[in-house]
Design a protein around this motif. Structure first.
Motif, PDB file in Angstrom:
ATOM      1  N   SER B 124      15.539  -8.835 -28.211  1.00 48.60           N
ATOM      2  CA  SER B 124      14.422  -8.690 -27.278  1.00 48.60           C
ATOM      3  C   SER B 124      14.033 -10.051 -26.736  1.00 48.60           C
ATOM      4  O   SER B 124      13.865 -11.003 -27.488  1.00 48.60           O
ATOM      5  N   HIS B 249       5.887  -9.247 -29.113  1.00 53.13           N
ATOM      6  CA  HIS B 249       6.598  -9.786 -30.283  1.00 53.13           C
ATOM      7  C   HIS B 249       8.121  -9.844 -30.070  1.00 53.13           C
ATOM      8  O   HIS B 249       8.888  -9.296 -30.896  1.00 53.13           O
ATOM      9  N   PRO B 250       8.532 -10.504 -29.002  1.00 54.28           N
ATOM     10  CA  PRO B 250       9.974 -10.546 -28.732  1.00 54.28           C
ATOM     11  C   PRO B 250      10.662 -11.546 -29.662  1.00 54.28           C
ATOM     12  O   PRO B 250      10.002 -12.432 -30.216  1.00 54.28           O
ATOM     13  N   GLU B 251      11.948 -11.394 -29.809  1.00 53.70           N
ATOM     14  CA  GLU B 251      12.694 -12.340 -30.630  1.00 53.70           C
ATOM     15  C   GLU B 251      12.663 -13.725 -29.968  1.00 53.70           C
ATOM     16  O   GLU B 251      12.466 -14.727 -30.637  1.00 53.70           O
TER      17      GLU B 251
END
Lengths: 311, 311
Positions: B124, B249-251
């Motif tokens: 993500s 909350h993306p990587e």
């Protein structure tokens, strides 16, 4: 058929849900004090078994909504119940051996609304719950979006830099202004500033008798201080919703929690007016439908049951 | 192999990209004045053909990044070029008959970074570009997330209620504070308040010589007014990024645009410190990597080329 379990801050709930999302049978009990996770797992399995009753053989999986973070079959932590790194799947299966899926409670509520509530038939839904804080869940193309695991913390977007301190460590978080607790605080502040306000009569001056509906009630009776509080609350609520719409442009944005039961003309309509006017899509393009969540307190258990279907 | 086309506000660019995302050959020309969409389609097809050259037979599809909104094969509208409801796919295919995929330019840049830039190997990614405004694109599990079509308008989240008016109609939008233009405006305001500032020497007092790097340059030389501007800029930038991290909350969160080329210790490190401290995941859970975008001006054309692969 699917079993859904909702581990709430106050109650535990288990429900049997069919393919269409209809809740066939439920079991509910107060959470009480939880000291031993093994004991909680045994209780949950017992409740699930009772909810399934004679249909147990037809149950394909069990979904569990947890007020906190999960990873795989483990509860990483919960906010209200003291649980950290609990292998709940394993614990539960030692009592009732069915496939177990864990999810965050706000995500489950969103999944429930997506499949059989306010988002039925849509492709992208954001669900927010106005309670003590503001919970958020996102479902895109039938799947919960969770990013690295903690996506959807919509309550912790800052809408007022340098504003009210939030337990999360930031200042001016959305939930300090647009949650039920935020509204309660703003109502109390208005009472302190306006001794003449009807809010005093309605609450008898008692903090415990003040809730998310108090200001709306007084405003309907013409109280000026209460009207101002409602106006401020609606502005903050709409500000955050417009942010979400501009970022995510979902087909449906569903609002849940006690406050969402306020009359349409007092809450949803003015919020929608601001969002429609301020959102980026007002310049062209399709508009997000800002609606009331439909499943109420059942969203969590229905959504949890659907976890198995969507994974 | 894939062809990518980037319709920028200033330049047109076409590139041939292989499976690994390597840009094999490009053609670039100034946009100039566009009065006739048919003529633009013919130009783009000519540029694409030239970029493909002898490899044309191996090209599987053409992707096109557009500064605006698209729907299917149609450009719904663009911000800078006067185009509304243009059937670009049909127009283009009358000159070069290959499968055509249209996308928003910020989405294409995000897709490029996802596949072969800062997000390589992640699941993500949110990419933001700090330019005249703040563009945003999201890629989850290899797919651009666009909601109803206009998701990713990250620049239009309000970070300062009642703040600087934004052409979108709101006040206090993030891009009024954290874009290159926002930084330029804040630098100018600091100059007006501080006649003694080094900013006057560096720019010769000319607005045209003021850019996103000016305040950082003066701050490095010890100028107090410039330091304050940089501090304010970094706070606003980090505030919006923390909001995005809490919501999605993306990587990986990748920062692009000219300003992202500032030295690590002046920009990215202080931003990261604030985000790491303030984000919700600081209480536990995995942390979003906040990094510099890697593909620079090629992200758009590479990402556009990948549109065909991801759909």
């Amino acid at each position: 058929m699917y079993l859904g379990i909702d581990i709430g801050g106050t109650n535990l709930k288990a429900g049997l849900v069919d393919e269409s999302g209809t809740l066939l049978r439920t079991r509910k009990e107060p959470l009480g004090r939880v000291s031993d996770p093994e004991e909680l797992a045994a209780r949950l399995a017992g409740m699930a078994r009772a909810a399934a009753a004679e249909d147990l053989a037809q149950v394909q999986s069990v979904g569990m909504g947890v007020p906190g973070a999960v990873e795989g079959g483990t509860i990483v932590y919960t906010c209200n119940i003291p649980m950290k790194n609990i292998p709940m799947e394993r614990m539960f299966r030692s009592h009732l051996d069915l496939p177990v899926h864990l999810g965050n409670d706000a995500d489950c509520a969103a999944l429930g609304e997506y499949h059989c509530g306010a988002g039925k038939g849509c492709r992208s839904l954001v669900a927010i719950t106005l309670g003590t804080g503001i919970g958020g869940g996102m479902v895109f193309d039938g799947k919960i979006y969770e990013g690295l695991g903690m996506a959807g913390e919509v309550g912790h977007m800052v809408v007022e830099p340098g504003g009210v301190p939030c337990p999360c460590g930031r200042r001016g978080c959305w939930e300090q202004y647009a949650s039920a607790s935020g509204l309660r605080r703003m109502t109390w502040e208005a009472m302190e500033a306006h001794p003449e306000s009807l809010l005093w009569t309605i609450t008898g001056g008692k903090w415990e008798r003040l809730n998310g509906g108090t200001a709306f009630k007084a405003a309907r009776r013409g109280d000026e201080a209460a009207r101002a509080v409602c106006g401020t609350y609606i502005r903050y609520l709409a500000q955050g919703i417009t942010n979400l719409v501009n970022l995510l442009h979902p087909e449906v944005l569903a609002i849940g929690g006690g406050i969402s039961n306020e009359r349409e003309e007092s809450l949803l309509r003015p919020v929608r007016e601001i969002v429609d006017r301020e959102c980026y899509a007002s310049h062209g393009g399709r508009k997000t439908r800002v609606v009331k969540a439909l499943l109420g307190n059942d969203a969590g258990v229905i959504g949890a049951a659907f976890l198995g279907r969507s994974r």
